[in-house]
Design an enzyme around this catalytic site. Structure first.
Site, PDB file in Angstrom:
ATOM      1  N   ASN A   1       0.860  -1.185   0.000  1.00  0.00           N
ATOM      2  CA  ASN A   1       0.000   0.000   0.000  1.00  0.00           C
ATOM      3  C   ASN A   1       0.895   1.233   0.000  1.00  0.00           C
ATOM      4  O   ASN A   1       1.514   1.552   1.009  1.00  0.00           O
ATOM      5  CB  ASN A   1      -0.893  -0.044   1.256  1.00  0.00           C
ATOM      6  CG  ASN A   1      -1.702   1.237   1.438  1.00  0.00           C
ATOM      7  OD1 ASN A   1      -1.754   2.088   0.536  1.00  0.00           O
ATOM      8  ND2 ASN A   1      -2.334   1.379   2.593  1.00  0.00           N
TER       9      ASN A   1
ATOM     10  N   LYS B   1       0.035   4.255  -0.174  1.00  0.00           N
ATOM     11  CA  LYS B   1      -0.624   5.431   0.441  1.00  0.00           C
ATOM     12  C   LYS B   1      -0.458   6.643  -0.484  1.00  0.00           C
ATOM     13  O   LYS B   1      -0.409   6.470  -1.695  1.00  0.00           O
ATOM     14  CB  LYS B   1      -0.072   5.663   1.850  1.00  0.00           C
ATOM     15  CG  LYS B   1      -0.166   4.372   2.693  1.00  0.00           C
ATOM     16  CD  LYS B   1       0.010   4.574   4.159  1.00  0.00           C
ATOM     17  CE  LYS B   1      -0.116   3.220   4.872  1.00  0.00           C
ATOM     18  NZ  LYS B   1      -0.050   3.332   6.319  1.00  0.00           N
TER      19      LYS B   1
ATOM     20  N   HIS C   1      -9.460   1.052   5.135  1.00  0.00           N
ATOM     21  CA  HIS C   1      -8.178   1.255   5.824  1.00  0.00           C
ATOM     22  C   HIS C   1      -8.415   2.192   7.022  1.00  0.00           C
ATOM     23  O   HIS C   1      -9.226   3.104   6.945  1.00  0.00           O
ATOM     24  CB  HIS C   1      -7.161   1.859   4.855  1.00  0.00           C
ATOM     25  CG  HIS C   1      -5.771   1.827   5.404  1.00  0.00           C
ATOM     26  ND1 HIS C   1      -5.332   2.746   6.327  1.00  0.00           N
ATOM     27  CD2 HIS C   1      -4.741   0.972   5.193  1.00  0.00           C
ATOM     28  CE1 HIS C   1      -4.079   2.453   6.650  1.00  0.00           C
ATOM     29  NE2 HIS C   1      -3.698   1.377   5.985  1.00  0.00           N
TER      30      HIS C   1
ATOM     31  N   GLU D   1      -6.842   4.601   8.072  1.00  0.00           N
ATOM     32  CA  GLU D   1      -6.660   6.026   7.775  1.00  0.00           C
ATOM     33  C   GLU D   1      -7.920   6.615   7.136  1.00  0.00           C
ATOM     34  O   GLU D   1      -8.237   7.783   7.326  1.00  0.00           O
ATOM     35  CB  GLU D   1      -5.420   6.207   6.873  1.00  0.00           C
ATOM     36  CG  GLU D   1      -4.147   5.958   7.675  1.00  0.00           C
ATOM     37  CD  GLU D   1      -2.965   5.419   6.882  1.00  0.00           C
ATOM     38  OE1 GLU D   1      -2.983   5.465   5.639  1.00  0.00           O
ATOM     39  OE2 GLU D   1      -2.011   4.931   7.539  1.00  0.00           O
TER      40      GLU D   1
ATOM     41  N   GLU E   1      -5.118  -4.910  10.668  1.00  0.00           N
ATOM     42  CA  GLU E   1      -4.097  -3.887  10.837  1.00  0.00           C
ATOM     43  C   GLU E   1      -4.329  -3.147  12.154  1.00  0.00           C
ATOM     44  O   GLU E   1      -5.135  -2.208  12.202  1.00  0.00           O
ATOM     45  CB  GLU E   1      -4.163  -2.878   9.687  1.00  0.00           C
ATOM     46  CG  GLU E   1      -3.871  -3.459   8.319  1.00  0.00           C
ATOM     47  CD  GLU E   1      -3.309  -2.411   7.362  1.00  0.00           C
ATOM     48  OE1 GLU E   1      -2.316  -2.713   6.711  1.00  0.00           O
ATOM     49  OE2 GLU E   1      -3.843  -1.291   7.291  1.00  0.00           O
TER      50      GLU E   1
ATOM     51  N   GLY F   1       2.790   2.380  10.790  1.00  0.00           N
ATOM     52  CA  GLY F   1       3.732   3.487  10.635  1.00  0.00           C
ATOM     53  C   GLY F   1       4.456   3.850  11.918  1.00  0.00           C
ATOM     54  O   GLY F   1       5.080   4.907  12.004  1.00  0.00           O
TER      55      GLY F   1
ATOM     56  N   SER G   1       3.695  -2.139  10.224  1.00  0.00           N
ATOM     57  CA  SER G   1       5.158  -2.202  10.368  1.00  0.00           C
ATOM     58  C   SER G   1       5.748  -3.557   9.983  1.00  0.00           C
ATOM     59  O   SER G   1       6.656  -4.048  10.657  1.00  0.00           O
ATOM     60  CB  SER G   1       5.569  -1.802  11.792  1.00  0.00           C
ATOM     61  OG  SER G   1       5.166  -0.474  12.063  1.00  0.00           O
TER      62      SER G   1
HETATM   63  P1  13P Z   1       3.232   0.419   7.658  1.00  0.00           P
HETATM   64  O1  13P Z   1       3.743  -0.854   7.048  1.00  0.00           O
HETATM   65  O2  13P Z   1       3.946   1.631   7.159  1.00  0.00           O
HETATM   66  O3  13P Z   1       3.140   0.343   9.144  1.00  0.00           O
HETATM   67  O4  13P Z   1       1.723   0.598   7.126  1.00  0.00           O
HETATM   68  C1  13P Z   1       0.829  -0.440   7.234  1.00  0.00           C
HETATM   69  C2  13P Z   1      -0.382  -0.107   6.464  1.00  0.00           C
HETATM   70  O5  13P Z   1      -1.133   0.774   6.837  1.00  0.00           O
HETATM   71  C3  13P Z   1      -0.647  -0.868   5.231  1.00  0.00           C
HETATM   72  O6  13P Z   1      -1.931  -0.636   4.761  1.00  0.00           O
END
Ligand code: 13P
Length: 255
Positions: free
Chosen positions: A11, A13, A100, A102, A172, A178, A218
């Site tokens: 992803n 983002k 997601h 976010e 997740e 992150g 992560s």
């Molecule tokens: P990270 O791998 O940067 O922690 O992000 C995970 C994520 O949100 C994948 O959709």
């Protein structure tokens, strides 16, 4: 039972311009060239703008496809700034992330809306990767099983059995996204088994045994093998590390 596939999805983002995205895709194709795909599938999920060009680049790469990070629930209409599942599919994608954390957090997407997005994705032949996961507060106050159960129930469980077969789930934990803080393989496994059990309760064991449940939060080259080695973890949804071709290839290799 036939062994489940392993899916490694990146992803991106809201990172990379289209030019940078093309370059990263080319680097990825080179980095992945030496890896035997076996029962692995790779999905690259760039911003919408890049999908067409990156899908063309990945066209000849077996076991790899492209996905989007979100979609609207209508086919078309007066929804300024939105992108439909039909458009995503036509641009060359096969997958789409729905729900997601976010999007839940910054765009206030709730389970009822996400159910409509999952349905739209399925109607257009896209495989939705439906995300669930608890916040740090919910992890610490012990309400996480309840939170995840509600996200799965309300976001997915009105689907008919022939439709749920085409859905992928991603667990997740928000506190691991992150932050460099990964759920331990045991913590992740506990939730993955819990989610599979929810599927068994709703749809029976046959469907539950086949649903793919990815872990995200992560995932890095140094922890991927351990996570992906757990019984109910069928691959990963990778954020930060998917923006580096060597790291992403190392994670694919670990699966
Ligand atoms: P990270 O791998 O940067 O922690 O992000 C995970 C994520 O949100 C994948 O959709």
């Amino acid at each position: 039972m036939t062994p489940r596939l392993k899916i490694i999805a990146g992803n991106w983002k809201m990172y990379t311009t289209p030019t940078e995205g093309d370059k990263l895709a080319d680097e990825l194709i080179t980095a992945l060239a030496g890896i035997d795909p076996g029962n692995k599938r790779i999905v690259v999920m760039p911003p919408f703008l890049h999908i067409r060009s990156i899908a063309e680049r990945f066209n000849g790469v077996k076991h790899a496809s492209v996905g989007a990070q979100n979609c609207h629930f209508e086919n078309e209409g007066a929804y300024t700034g939105e992108i439909s599942a039909a458009m995503i599919k036509d641009a060359g994608a096969e997958y789409v992330i729905v729900g997601h954390s976010e999007r839940r957090q910054y765009f206030h997407e709730d389970n009822a809306l996400l159910y409509k997005k999952v349905s739209a994705a399925l109607a257009h032949g896209l495989t939705p990767i439906y995300c669930c996961g608890e916040t740090l507060v919910q992890r610490e106050n012990g309400s996480y099983f309840e939170v995840i159960s509600k996200q799965i129930n309300e976001g997915l469980f009105d689907l008919m059995p022939d439709m749920i077969n085409n859905v992928i789930v991603a667990y997740e934990p928000v506190w691991a996204i992150g932050t460099g803080k990964t759920a331990s393989p045991e913590q992740a496994q506990e939730i993955h088994a819990f989610i599979r059990n929810l599927f068994a309760g709703q749809y029976g064991h046959e469907i539950a045994d086949h649903v793919l449940i990815l872990y995200g939060g992560s995932v890095k080259p140094n922890n991927a093998a351990e996570l992906f080695g757990m019984k109910d973890i069928d691959g990963g949804l990778v954020g930060g590390a998917s923006l580096n071709a060597a790291d992403f290839a190392a994670i694919v290799h670990a699966a």
